[in-house]
Structures are given as C-alpha cells and as structure tokens.
Write an enzyme that holds these catalytic residues in place. Structure first.
Site, PDB file in Angstrom:
ATOM      1  N   THR A  44       0.846  -1.198   0.000  1.00 51.83           N
ATOM      2  CA  THR A  44       0.000   0.000   0.000  1.00 51.83           C
ATOM      3  C   THR A  44       0.877   1.242   0.000  1.00 51.83           C
ATOM      4  OG1 THR A  44      -1.627  -1.190   1.318  1.00 51.83           O
ATOM      5  CG2 THR A  44      -1.777   1.206   1.349  1.00 51.83           C
ATOM      6  N   GLU A 191      -4.985  15.042   3.801  1.00 51.32           N
ATOM      7  CA  GLU A 191      -3.888  15.149   2.829  1.00 51.32           C
ATOM      8  C   GLU A 191      -4.467  15.164   1.412  1.00 51.32           C
ATOM      9  OE1 GLU A 191      -0.329  12.960   5.392  1.00 51.32           O
ATOM     10  OE2 GLU A 191      -0.860  12.132   3.450  1.00 51.32           O
ATOM     11  N   LEU A 319       1.072   2.564  10.346  1.00 46.77           N
ATOM     12  CA  LEU A 319       2.069   3.444   9.741  1.00 46.77           C
ATOM     13  C   LEU A 319       3.187   2.605   9.149  1.00 46.77           C
ATOM     14  CD1 LEU A 319       2.335   6.125  12.580  1.00 46.77           C
ATOM     15  CD2 LEU A 319       1.302   6.452  10.326  1.00 46.77           C
ATOM     16  N   HIS A 444      21.599  28.932  13.543  1.00 52.88           N
ATOM     17  CA  HIS A 444      20.746  30.063  13.190  1.00 52.88           C
ATOM     18  C   HIS A 444      21.036  30.492  11.749  1.00 52.88           C
ATOM     19  CE1 HIS A 444      18.509  33.775  13.603  1.00 52.88           C
ATOM     20  NE2 HIS A 444      19.537  34.400  13.031  1.00 52.88           N
TER      21      HIS A 444
HETATM   22  P1  FAD Z   1       0.924  -3.140   3.021  1.00 55.80           P
HETATM   23  O1  FAD Z   1       1.808  -2.027   2.660  1.00 55.80           O
HETATM   24  O2  FAD Z   1      -0.543  -2.926   2.907  1.00 55.80           O
HETATM   25  O3  FAD Z   1       1.352  -4.381   2.118  1.00 55.80           O
HETATM   26  C1  FAD Z   1       0.647  -5.577   2.090  1.00 55.80           C
HETATM   27  C2  FAD Z   1       0.944  -6.302   0.807  1.00 55.80           C
HETATM   28  O4  FAD Z   1       0.437  -7.640   0.898  1.00 55.80           O
HETATM   29  C3  FAD Z   1       0.271  -5.703  -0.413  1.00 55.80           C
HETATM   30  O5  FAD Z   1       1.241  -5.440  -1.407  1.00 55.80           O
HETATM   31  C4  FAD Z   1      -0.718  -6.775  -0.889  1.00 55.80           C
HETATM   32  O6  FAD Z   1      -0.869  -6.821  -2.298  1.00 55.80           O
HETATM   33  C5  FAD Z   1      -0.041  -8.037  -0.361  1.00 55.80           C
HETATM   34  N1  FAD Z   1      -0.969  -9.168  -0.169  1.00 55.80           N
HETATM   35  C6  FAD Z   1      -2.153  -9.158   0.500  1.00 55.80           C
HETATM   36  N2  FAD Z   1      -2.692 -10.391   0.536  1.00 55.80           N
HETATM   37  C7  FAD Z   1      -1.831 -11.204  -0.138  1.00 55.80           C
HETATM   38  C8  FAD Z   1      -1.832 -12.589  -0.438  1.00 55.80           C
HETATM   39  N3  FAD Z   1      -2.809 -13.391  -0.022  1.00 55.80           N
HETATM   40  N4  FAD Z   1      -0.804 -13.077  -1.158  1.00 55.80           N
HETATM   41  C9  FAD Z   1       0.214 -12.275  -1.589  1.00 55.80           C
HETATM   42  N5  FAD Z   1       0.264 -10.956  -1.325  1.00 55.80           N
HETATM   43  C10 FAD Z   1      -0.737 -10.422  -0.588  1.00 55.80           C
HETATM   44  N6  FAD Z   1       2.020   5.538   6.481  1.00 55.80           N
HETATM   45  C11 FAD Z   1       3.064   6.311   6.875  1.00 55.80           C
HETATM   46  O7  FAD Z   1       3.838   5.889   7.733  1.00 55.80           O
HETATM   47  N7  FAD Z   1       3.270   7.550   6.329  1.00 55.80           N
HETATM   48  C12 FAD Z   1       2.443   8.066   5.381  1.00 55.80           C
HETATM   49  O8  FAD Z   1       2.666   9.183   4.912  1.00 55.80           O
HETATM   50  C13 FAD Z   1       1.348   7.277   4.944  1.00 55.80           C
HETATM   51  N8  FAD Z   1       0.496   7.740   3.996  1.00 55.80           N
HETATM   52  C14 FAD Z   1      -0.530   6.948   3.571  1.00 55.80           C
HETATM   53  C15 FAD Z   1      -1.395   7.466   2.622  1.00 55.80           C
HETATM   54  C16 FAD Z   1      -2.467   6.705   2.158  1.00 55.80           C
HETATM   55  C17 FAD Z   1      -3.383   7.260   1.115  1.00 55.80           C
HETATM   56  C18 FAD Z   1      -2.651   5.381   2.687  1.00 55.80           C
HETATM   57  C19 FAD Z   1      -3.777   4.525   2.194  1.00 55.80           C
HETATM   58  C20 FAD Z   1      -1.792   4.872   3.647  1.00 55.80           C
HETATM   59  C21 FAD Z   1      -0.730   5.651   4.113  1.00 55.80           C
HETATM   60  N9  FAD Z   1       0.136   5.186   5.100  1.00 55.80           N
HETATM   61  C22 FAD Z   1       1.173   5.982   5.529  1.00 55.80           C
HETATM   62  C23 FAD Z   1      -0.037   3.856   5.732  1.00 55.80           C
HETATM   63  C24 FAD Z   1       0.954   2.843   5.149  1.00 55.80           C
HETATM   64  O9  FAD Z   1       0.758   2.752   3.753  1.00 55.80           O
HETATM   65  C25 FAD Z   1       0.742   1.478   5.806  1.00 55.80           C
HETATM   66  O10 FAD Z   1       0.849   1.629   7.214  1.00 55.80           O
HETATM   67  C26 FAD Z   1       1.796   0.483   5.359  1.00 55.80           C
HETATM   68  O11 FAD Z   1       1.758   0.303   3.954  1.00 55.80           O
HETATM   69  C27 FAD Z   1       1.562  -0.886   6.031  1.00 55.80           C
HETATM   70  O12 FAD Z   1       2.545  -1.783   5.616  1.00 55.80           O
HETATM   71  P2  FAD Z   1       2.279  -3.362   5.617  1.00 55.80           P
HETATM   72  O13 FAD Z   1       3.571  -3.977   5.202  1.00 55.80           O
HETATM   73  O14 FAD Z   1       1.689  -3.769   6.908  1.00 55.80           O
HETATM   74  O15 FAD Z   1       1.162  -3.640   4.505  1.00 55.80           O
END
Ligand code: FAD
Length: 465
Positions: A44, A191, A319, A444
């Site tokens: 994401t 945002e 995050l 500064h």
């Molecule tokens: P994710 O990044 O969601 O990754 C999960 C992955 O798993 C995905 O690629 C998905 O395709 C894959 N997946 C799911 N199921 C399967 C499966 N069964 N088999 C194979 N692959 C699979 N956070 C910040 O810290 N700063 C920011 O500025 C910020 N801005 C954001 C803005 C927006 C619009 C959004 C929506 C979120 C934002 N976030 C931000 C939050 C941040 O994107 C998430 O906290 C972060 O991506 C979480 O990471 P993760 O690894 O847990 O999961």
C-alpha cells in the site's frame, strides 16, 4: 502437478513490513521467499499510500505556491496552468522507480520473489496461485503474514470506483473534481483533500466528531483546522452520513437530521482495517483480537506455532515506519537476538501544509492520567527563518513532567514539522529533559530553533517571544 519449494522463512506481502522483514532475515542468513499478489512491489505504502500521496502533495504545493505566493517574493510569472496528466505521470514514475528498487534489493539480498496469491495450508506450508493459474506448494519453517490493510467502507455509501471512491482512486482522478466531499477528517482525508483543493476543487470535509485528527493533541489539531480552513477547505462537524448515491455526474449525500449535500465526487476516508481475505486463517484457527487484528506475542508469533504477523494487521498505529520497525525486530528475534519495538516513541506526521508532527503524550492524555506537567509553546512567527521563508503558521508545543522535567510529548505544527520531530524522538528516547534540549546549540537561522525555544518556554525562559 504443483511446483514445490522450500524456505526457512516465507513472507506474504511486500509492503514495508514484508519487504523489510524479508531483507533483514536474508541478511541474517535465512533462505527467504516473499510472495506478492500485486503486479509491483512495495505494498500500500508504495503503490497507493505514502509515496503517491506525497508526490501529489509536493506537486500540488508547487502549483499553489506558483499561483499564490511567488509574487510575494518578487518573482512574477504568468498564471500557472495545470497539466494533471503530467503530474500523475510523475507520481507514477516515482512509484514505479521505488517498486523496482525493492526488486533490486531482493536480488541483492537473495530474497526469492514469488508472484501470486498465498493461502496458508497450516504450520509450515502454503500454496501460491499465480495469475497464469499455475500453483506452487511452499514448505517453510516459518511463515510471516504481512498483508497490510484496506480502506473501511460504509455500507450506505457504496464505492463505484469513479465518483464514490477510497483513497486509492482519489490518488488518480483523471480530472480535477468540481466539488469533492471527504467523509472523515483524519490524515488521509485531509492530505488528499489538500491536494485537490490546491488543484482547484471545492473541498468539504464531513467529520462526525467535533474536531479533525481525532486522538491528536486537541489544541494543535484545532489550530491546524483553522489554517486549513483559511486555505479554503470547508468543514462540517457532528455530521453523520446516512447514505449517498450517484446520479450521472452528480452525487447526493444524505445526513442524519435530513440535510443533503450535492457534490461531484465523494472520498470515503473513515479508516483502514486489516486485510486477511483469502489467507485461510479461519481454517487454521489464527486468533484475532477485539479490533479484528491478528493477535501476536512479543516475538510476533500468532497462536499457531511458526506463523507470525506484523504491520497494519496487528495492533498499533497503521504506519509504514511502525511496520518496518516490527519487521526488523521480528527478523532479528527469529534469528536468536532479543529485540522489541519501542511503541512509546513512534512519531506520526500529517503532510498537510504546514505539516503536523507529534510524538509521545497529548495534553489530554496527561490530564486523564493526572500527570502533573509543564507546557512550553513557541510560535513559528517569532522564528527568523520562518519569517524569511514566509512560513509563519504554527507552533511547537512541548510537554514536560513537572517534577523531573523529562519530555513527555511534543506537537509541532509548522514548516518541516515531519523532519523537526526526529530531534525530539531522539531526545525522548534518551530520556532528555526540556533543559537538556534548551542547552543544545541550534544553528541560526533554522526552523529547529523553534524546538529549542519551546524547550526554553517550558521554564518561561524564551529569548525570542
Ligand atoms: P501493506 O503495505 O498494505 O502491504 C501488504 C501487501 O500484501 C500488499 O502489497 C498486498 O498486495 C499483499 N498481499 C495481501 N494479501 C496477499 C496474499 N494473499 N498473497 C500475496 N500478497 C498479498 N504511512 C506512513 O507511515 N506515512 C504516510 O505518509 C502514509 N500515507 C498513507 C497514505 C495513504 C493514502 C494510505 C492509504 C496509507 C498511508 N500510510 C502511511 C499507511 C501505510 O501505507 C501502511 O501503514 C503500510 O503500507 C503498512 O505496511 P504493511 O507492510 O503492513 O502492509
């Protein structure tokens, strides 16, 4: 017959949690695979979150600056024209480049990428279904679930992917919406609302509660709201949406009490929830907590031995940097080190203009816990660099323990807040007092002098206000 593969660790998901865990575990000597179902890596965060939103925030800020502020600096240009197509292309190029970067890091660290959708069969085995319908059977001593989160939808406001959308689609509108209504006054809504306001939309934010940024320091959130209102964002508080429907190019929102709002687009930004679909967690009996998140131990292990989870789908702030911290702690713990995440000192940043950044306790939480504290506030308007830059909005608010003077929380609203907060994170991590910070020489003229002056303000010793 399905192809079979064997690994020490198999990670599901290549977001900041999944790719960082894969790389760190491989660096520590494990044979690692990472499974990703999307066509590009980074989750994401890279595809439809942190990175594309910041690319658009940056581009739209330039557009606004060129149109409204350049002339104040004596730089006279013709009225800027928007090339939305090009702006979107630049955003996508940034996303693609960083996605390729993760692929390169996988190769460098010998992480095997398996493209497809994973389903866990039980401890030690999973199945991957690829887009071309081939399947792979993976045997793995350890399995890490890092499948992240998805937008919460409102059943009475069904997404149509065009006019009634989640943040993913609001990052890629083909035209500037005439009137965008954002449901939800959290950081994602504000945002993206800021992006489209700067590019010419009328933007109305509907928030059920009495303030934006629920859970953040109240006074600072209120000041941010005043500034955003001055930038043209409209706010409606205490408004609960009961339904919405699209009729051609128009949408109509019904509110509790009978009011209605007409608009061209609706962005539903009411939060995110764990993405667990299709993983087979029910059938293997993985336990969830009361929020529907995966329950894990300190080492990120679920109730099923050998199956772990981290990132957005476990408890804590959703995050990217929190997911990354957990990923490193997980990999190092798995390889025999004792590591944990310091959840007390995770900063949060909202990338509106000005930015909002915070770490530690809010004034509300200190009052609730009956903790005696002192407060120091220093305004950006009294800072030389802020004046020279024309970035005078906001303040630094420091909260320190009354007895020990240890810094308990800091809330920055102002230029570069997202960078300034890290001085505070380091200070708090080392249990610094406000006096410690006040006695450190800051260059500064820099915005960082606002941090020093807020520390001085805790004991009424500011020089510049
Ligand atoms: P994710 O990044 O969601 O990754 C999960 C992955 O798993 C995905 O690629 C998905 O395709 C894959 N997946 C799911 N199921 C399967 C499966 N069964 N088999 C194979 N692959 C699979 N956070 C910040 O810290 N700063 C920011 O500025 C910020 N801005 C954001 C803005 C927006 C619009 C959004 C929506 C979120 C934002 N976030 C931000 C939050 C941040 O994107 C998430 O906290 C972060 O991506 C979480 O990471 P993760 O690894 O847990 O999961």
């Amino acid at each position: 017959m399905a192809e079979e593969k064997q690994f020490d660790l198999t990670v599901i998901g290549s977001g900041p949690g999944g790719y960082v865990a894969s790389i760190r575990a491989a660096q520590l000597g494990l044979k690692v695979a990472c499974i990703e179902k999307a066509p590009s890596l980074g989750g994401t965060c890279l595809r439809v979150g942190c990175i594309p939103s910041k690319a658009l925030l940056e581009s739209s800020a330039h557009f606004m600056f060129a149109g409204k502020q350049l002339a104040q600096h004596g730089v006279v240009v013709e009225r800027p024209k928007l090339d939305l197509n090009r702006m979107m292309k630049r955003k996508q190029q940034t996303v693609n480049m960083l996605g390729k970067g993760v692929e390169t890091l996988f190769k460098k660290n010998k992480v095997e990428l398996i493209c497809g959708t994973a389903r866990i069969l039980g401890s030690g085995s999973l199945e991957v279904e690829s887009a071309d319908n081939t399947s792979t059977l993976v045997h793995s001593k350890h399995i890490l679930i890092a499948t992240g989160s998805q937008p919460v939808s409102l059943p009475s406001v069904p997404f149509d992917g065009e006019r009634i959308v989640s943040s993913a689609e609001a990052l890629s509108f083909e035209n500037v919406p005439e009137h965008l209504v954002v449901i939800g006054g959290g950081y994602i809504g504000l945002e993206l609302g800021s992006v489209w306001k700067r590019l010419g939309s009328r933007v109305t934010v509907l928030e059920m509660r009495p303030q934006i940024f629920p859970g953040m320091d109240g006074e600072t959130a209120l000041e941010a709201q005043r500034i955003l209102h001055r930038q043209g964002l409209e706010f409606e508080f205490g408004k609960k949406v009961t339904s919405a429907m699209r009729n051609g190019d128009q949408c109509q929102i019904a509110l509790e009490g009978g009011d209605t709002i007409e608009c061209s687009h609706i962005l539903v930004a009411v939060g995110r929830k764990p993405f667990l679909e299709g993983l087979g967690l029910d059938s293997i009996g993985v336990q969830l907590d009361s929020e529907g998140k995966v329950q894990v131990s300190k080492g990120f292990e679920t109730n099923i031995p050998g199956i772990y989870a981290l990132g957005d789908l476990v408890s804590g702030p959703m995050l990217a940097h929190k997911a990354e911290e957990e990923a490193v702690a997980f990999a190092e713990t798995l390889c025999g080190e004792t590591r944990s995440v310091d959840y007390q000192h995770i900063p949060s940043v909202v990338y509106t203009h000005p930015e909002l950044a915070m770490v530690g306790a809010t004034e509300e939480s200190l009052k609730e816990a009956s903790t005696a504290y002192r407060k120091g506030v220093f305004h950006f308007r009294a800072n030389g660099r802020a004046r020279a830059s024309g970035a005078v909005d906001g303040w630094v608010k420091m909260l320190a323990d009354e007895a020990s003077d240890q810094i308990l929380g800091v809330h920055i609203l102002g230029e570069n807040a997202g960078e300034l907060i890290h001085e505070i994170v380091v200070a708090m991590k080392f249990k610094a007092t406000s006096q410690d910070l006040a006695r450190i020489c800051h260059a500064h003229p820099t915005f960082s002098e606002t941090v020093k002056e807020s520390a001085l303000a805790v004991s009424d010793r500011t020089i510049h206000s």
